[in-house]
Scaffold this active site. Structure first.
Site, PDB file in Angstrom:
ATOM      1  N   LYS A   1      55.527  -9.018  27.912  1.00  0.00           N
ATOM      2  CA  LYS A   1      56.599  -9.070  26.919  1.00  0.00           C
ATOM      3  C   LYS A   1      56.081  -8.519  25.586  1.00  0.00           C
ATOM      4  O   LYS A   1      56.710  -8.640  24.552  1.00  0.00           O
ATOM      5  CB  LYS A   1      57.090 -10.509  26.744  1.00  0.00           C
ATOM      6  CG  LYS A   1      57.714 -11.080  28.029  1.00  0.00           C
ATOM      7  CD  LYS A   1      58.150 -12.504  27.849  1.00  0.00           C
ATOM      8  CE  LYS A   1      58.386 -13.228  29.148  1.00  0.00           C
ATOM      9  NZ  LYS A   1      59.549 -12.783  29.894  1.00  0.00           N
TER      10      LYS A   1
ATOM     11  N   CYS B   1      66.349 -18.602  33.531  1.00  0.00           N
ATOM     12  CA  CYS B   1      65.381 -19.675  33.771  1.00  0.00           C
ATOM     13  C   CYS B   1      65.539 -20.786  32.740  1.00  0.00           C
ATOM     14  O   CYS B   1      64.552 -21.382  32.285  1.00  0.00           O
ATOM     15  CB  CYS B   1      63.940 -19.151  33.753  1.00  0.00           C
ATOM     16  SG  CYS B   1      63.623 -17.985  35.054  1.00  0.00           S
TER      17      CYS B   1
ATOM     18  N   GLN C   1      58.210 -15.247  23.664  1.00  0.00           N
ATOM     19  CA  GLN C   1      59.230 -14.384  23.048  1.00  0.00           C
ATOM     20  C   GLN C   1      58.959 -14.118  21.566  1.00  0.00           C
ATOM     21  O   GLN C   1      59.790 -13.520  20.889  1.00  0.00           O
ATOM     22  CB  GLN C   1      60.621 -15.022  23.198  1.00  0.00           C
ATOM     23  CG  GLN C   1      61.086 -15.187  24.625  1.00  0.00           C
ATOM     24  CD  GLN C   1      61.344 -13.857  25.315  1.00  0.00           C
ATOM     25  OE1 GLN C   1      61.507 -12.815  24.668  1.00  0.00           O
ATOM     26  NE2 GLN C   1      61.371 -13.864  26.633  1.00  0.00           N
TER      27      GLN C   1
ATOM     28  N   ASP D   1      55.083 -22.297  23.299  1.00  0.00           N
ATOM     29  CA  ASP D   1      55.325 -21.201  24.229  1.00  0.00           C
ATOM     30  C   ASP D   1      55.744 -19.996  23.382  1.00  0.00           C
ATOM     31  O   ASP D   1      56.876 -19.928  22.890  1.00  0.00           O
ATOM     32  CB  ASP D   1      56.433 -21.635  25.199  1.00  0.00           C
ATOM     33  CG  ASP D   1      56.988 -20.478  26.020  1.00  0.00           C
ATOM     34  OD1 ASP D   1      56.599 -19.321  25.777  1.00  0.00           O
ATOM     35  OD2 ASP D   1      57.823 -20.747  26.897  1.00  0.00           O
TER      36      ASP D   1
ATOM     37  N   HIS E   1      62.378 -22.682  28.590  1.00  0.00           N
ATOM     38  CA  HIS E   1      62.314 -21.914  29.842  1.00  0.00           C
ATOM     39  C   HIS E   1      61.786 -22.867  30.920  1.00  0.00           C
ATOM     40  O   HIS E   1      61.029 -23.787  30.611  1.00  0.00           O
ATOM     41  CB  HIS E   1      61.333 -20.764  29.614  1.00  0.00           C
ATOM     42  CG  HIS E   1      61.261 -19.739  30.689  1.00  0.00           C
ATOM     43  ND1 HIS E   1      60.569 -19.941  31.855  1.00  0.00           N
ATOM     44  CD2 HIS E   1      61.773 -18.493  30.778  1.00  0.00           C
ATOM     45  CE1 HIS E   1      60.652 -18.854  32.611  1.00  0.00           C
ATOM     46  NE2 HIS E   1      61.389 -17.964  31.985  1.00  0.00           N
TER      47      HIS E   1
HETATM   48  N1  PLP Z   1      58.635 -18.834  28.328  1.00  0.00           N
HETATM   49  C1  PLP Z   1      59.585 -18.043  27.821  1.00  0.00           C
HETATM   50  C2  PLP Z   1      60.252 -18.405  26.530  1.00  0.00           C
HETATM   51  C3  PLP Z   1      59.947 -16.884  28.506  1.00  0.00           C
HETATM   52  O1  PLP Z   1      60.888 -16.090  28.021  1.00  0.00           O
HETATM   53  C4  PLP Z   1      59.289 -16.577  29.722  1.00  0.00           C
HETATM   54  C5  PLP Z   1      59.698 -15.402  30.501  1.00  0.00           C
HETATM   55  O2  PLP Z   1      60.813 -14.965  30.447  1.00  0.00           O
HETATM   56  C6  PLP Z   1      58.290 -17.428  30.181  1.00  0.00           C
HETATM   57  C7  PLP Z   1      57.993 -18.548  29.458  1.00  0.00           C
HETATM   58  C8  PLP Z   1      57.540 -17.139  31.433  1.00  0.00           C
HETATM   59  O3  PLP Z   1      56.772 -16.003  31.253  1.00  0.00           O
HETATM   60  P1  PLP Z   1      55.932 -15.391  32.478  1.00  0.00           P
HETATM   61  O4  PLP Z   1      56.923 -15.177  33.569  1.00  0.00           O
HETATM   62  O5  PLP Z   1      55.384 -14.120  31.931  1.00  0.00           O
HETATM   63  O6  PLP Z   1      54.889 -16.359  32.844  1.00  0.00           O
END
Ligand code: PLP
Length: 605
Positions: A231, A371, A208, A205, A128
């Protein structure tokens, strides 16, 4: 908390979410965008409301009981988080604004203290943007370099390539536990072990993952682990950074301010210990309380059962979507979470149109690049449509999605066939075109001419459709006033888009690409030859809905004077015809980018 886990009873779970109750009459809402943000059960909403109504005070600072109660709840939530991910102690769990905030914290604070020119950070193609851009910033500041683990065509990390990338220069490996765009579950335990063997740290990270499987940061031996509340059936604007105590203690503060200090003086400041050192300022107290409630709610279930339920649903969704002719599923990893990304290739249908048309049928999915632009580039697409699953989803939801998709594709096929027929233009076909673009439109091809051939000759830029942009806008507004609701407006836009003057492929250049759209948009604007104060333009998009917007914009602006284009309020116009409410910001951003280009050219004139 009950001693034995509750079974996954989809109907009972769904009943705990007020959003579905609110959309239960008529056609119930099918929400398939939980990878973006899950809905919240009453328990979470009530916990936040109760805090806001009766328990709110700032924390850590006052002697009065209300503040002490808020502080206790805040710190209890930290303990809940620590148990949830099996951290060695609550102080290793820092509250942040979300996964993005957590990764930025590590990239900035750890990066500043540890990265040197020539050091390497390993990321993956699946990341992401939140796990790419903070590292690019850190690399820029330090002179470190970024290396990227490639993927195979199934969307799995190439672990052999990963091993080759590891070297004594590697300082940190940062990968996601689960890909938000494809659902691939990465072998993070192995990835972390290999990083450690090379003398590097590992950040995971977990955005998900945490709602879908048990997380044990100690068993993983993760150095840092990041996730978001929203999430995980919790509120937005709250997240967690787990870090091993020794690493966090060795890191300089990220932000300075209240609560993160031990003592401040103008001769020097000393900092608080963990976790306060990394929580400067008044935190998102209600968000923390909501996150704690969400974790309590989810923890009443057994993750084995969560996984069995979601995997069965994923298998069913794959079984229903894969055979639909024209649908191509992107991401076929052997280990996948409840995410199905797909593109529609036959007839070619932009993801944006798929999403918009599903929305008209009460089905919410995500479309775009998620993203993950580097991943989209690797897949050779600009976007995908993505359905993602959570505990409140059922086979009925999947059936509604699959049936609606089949219907949309069938209709798109019929439209494509009709369009192909219309390309053999006859006089009758030209009538609506002149209505859309004005009777004096130079876009109308000569009788009997095939539109494909038009692309080969001098491009036909549309002439003015009315005396001024305002007059054209008034005429459009009159048409829209006759359209009672969004579905009819949507269909009208699609009709308009189908009759756009063709844009020759020679004009579809990188320079004419408009950034900021969920779809691919090209815009070629010019000063009218022989009449330099007049701007005219051609544009095209792979998304039918955007072609409709282009048609409106063209009718308003093309062939008009630079001064009148500059004076026209496009935003106000879209508000006036009621499209503001239905067109998502990113779609509008595409439009906005087109308008900005036209206005920039008009200003130069
Ligand atoms: N990393 C992953 C794999 C994501 O799916 C997301 C959000 O879709 C993020 C990071 C960013 O999360 P946040 O917008 O809650 O900071």
């Amino acid at each position: 908390m009950p001693t034995s886990p509750m079974p996954i009873d989809h109907t009972a779970i769904r009943a705990e979410f007020p959003l579905f109750e609110a959309h239960s009459s008529g056609r119930p809402l099918v929400f398939l965008d939980s990878a973006a943000s899950t809905q919240q059960p009453s328990r979470v909403i009530d916990a936040v409301a109760e805090y806001q109504r009766h328990q709110h005070a700032n924390i850590h600072r006052a002697v009065y009981q209300l503040s002490q109660g808020a502080t206790r709840r805040y710190e209890e939530a930290r303990a809940t988080v620590a148990r949830f991910i099996n951290a060695a102690e609550p102080a290793e769990c820092l509250f942040t604004s979300g996964t993005t905030g957590s990764i930025n914290l590590v990239a900035a604070a750890w990066g500043r203290a540890n990265l040197q020119p020539g050091d390497e950070i390993i990321l993956s193609t699946l990341e992401h943007h939140s796990n790419i851009v903070p590292w690019q910033l850190a690399a820029e500041a330090s002179g470190a370099r970024i290396k990227v683990i490639p993927i195979n065509d199934a969307g799995e990390l190439d672990l052999a390539a990963y091993r080759r990338l590891l070297s004594p220069r590697t300082r940190l490996v940062a990968v996601n536990h689960v890909s938000n765009a494809l659902g691939t579950i990465n072998p993070v335990r192995e990835i972390i072990a290999e990083a450690h063997a090379a003398g590097a740290l590992a950040l995971i990270d977990g955005a998900q993952w945490v709602a879908h499987g048990r997380t044990d940061v100690q068993a993983l031996d993760a150095d840092f682990y990041a996730f978001s509340g929203h999430k995980l059936y919790g509120p937005t604007g709250i997240g967690v950074l787990y870090g091993k105590r020794a690493l966090l203690e060795a890191m300089p503060p990220y932000q300075g301010g209240g609560d993160m200090i031990e003592r401040v003086s103008f001769t020097g400041t000393t900092y608080a210990g963990l976790p306060s050192r990394f929580e400067a300022g008044t935190p998102n107290i209600s968000g923390v309380i909501g996150l704690g409630a969400a974790i309590d709610w989810l923890s009443e279930r057994d993750f084995e059962q969560v996984s069995v339920y979601e995997q069965a649903l994923l298998a069913y969704a794959t079984e229903r979507l894969a055979p639909i002719p024209g649908v191509e599923i992107k991401g076929r990893a052997a280990r996948k979470s409840g995410v199905i990304s797909f593109v529609v290739t036959d007839p070619p249908l932009a993801s944006l149109d798929v999403g918009t048309q599903l929305d008209l049928r009460g089905i919410s999915i995500r479309t775009g690049h998620h993203c993950c632009q580097p991943l989209m580039e690797r897949l050779g697409v600009s976007s995908t449509a993505r359905a993602s699953l959570a505990l409140y989803n059922s086979r009925d939801d999947v059936d509604r999605l699959a049936d609606a998709l089949a219907e949309i594709l069938q209709q798109a096929g019929l439209r494509a066939a009709a369009r192909a027929g219309r390309l053999q233009v006859d006089q009758a076909d030209l009538a609506p075109r002149s209505q859309v673009f004005g009777s004096n439109s130079s876009a109308a091809p000569a009788d009997g001419m095939n539109l494909n051939e038009v692309a080969g000759v001098e491009p036909a830029y549309p002439a003015a459709a009315a005396d001024s942009p305002q007059a054209a806008a008034d005429a459009i507004a009159e048409d829209f006033a006759l359209l009672p609701d969004w579905p009819t407006r949507h269909d009208y836009l699609i009709e308009l888009g189908e009759r756009l003057p063709p844009m020759p492929p020679s004009l579809k250049t990188e320079a004419n690409l408009v950034r900021g759209c969920q779809s691919t948009v090209y815009l070629a604007a010019r000063r009218k030859p022989g009449s330099e104060a007049v701007i005219e333009f051609l544009a095209d998009s792979d998304a039918a809905i955007v072609r409709g917007l282009i048609a409106l914009l063209q009718r308003i602006c093309s062939g008009q004077s630079a001064a009148s284009i500059l004076a026209f309020d496009v935003d106000g116009f879209f508000d006036r015809i009621g499209l503001d409410a239905n067109l998502s910001l990113s779609r509008r951003n595409g439009l906005e980018a087109m308008v900005q280009r036209l206005k920039a050219l008009a200003r130069e004139t």
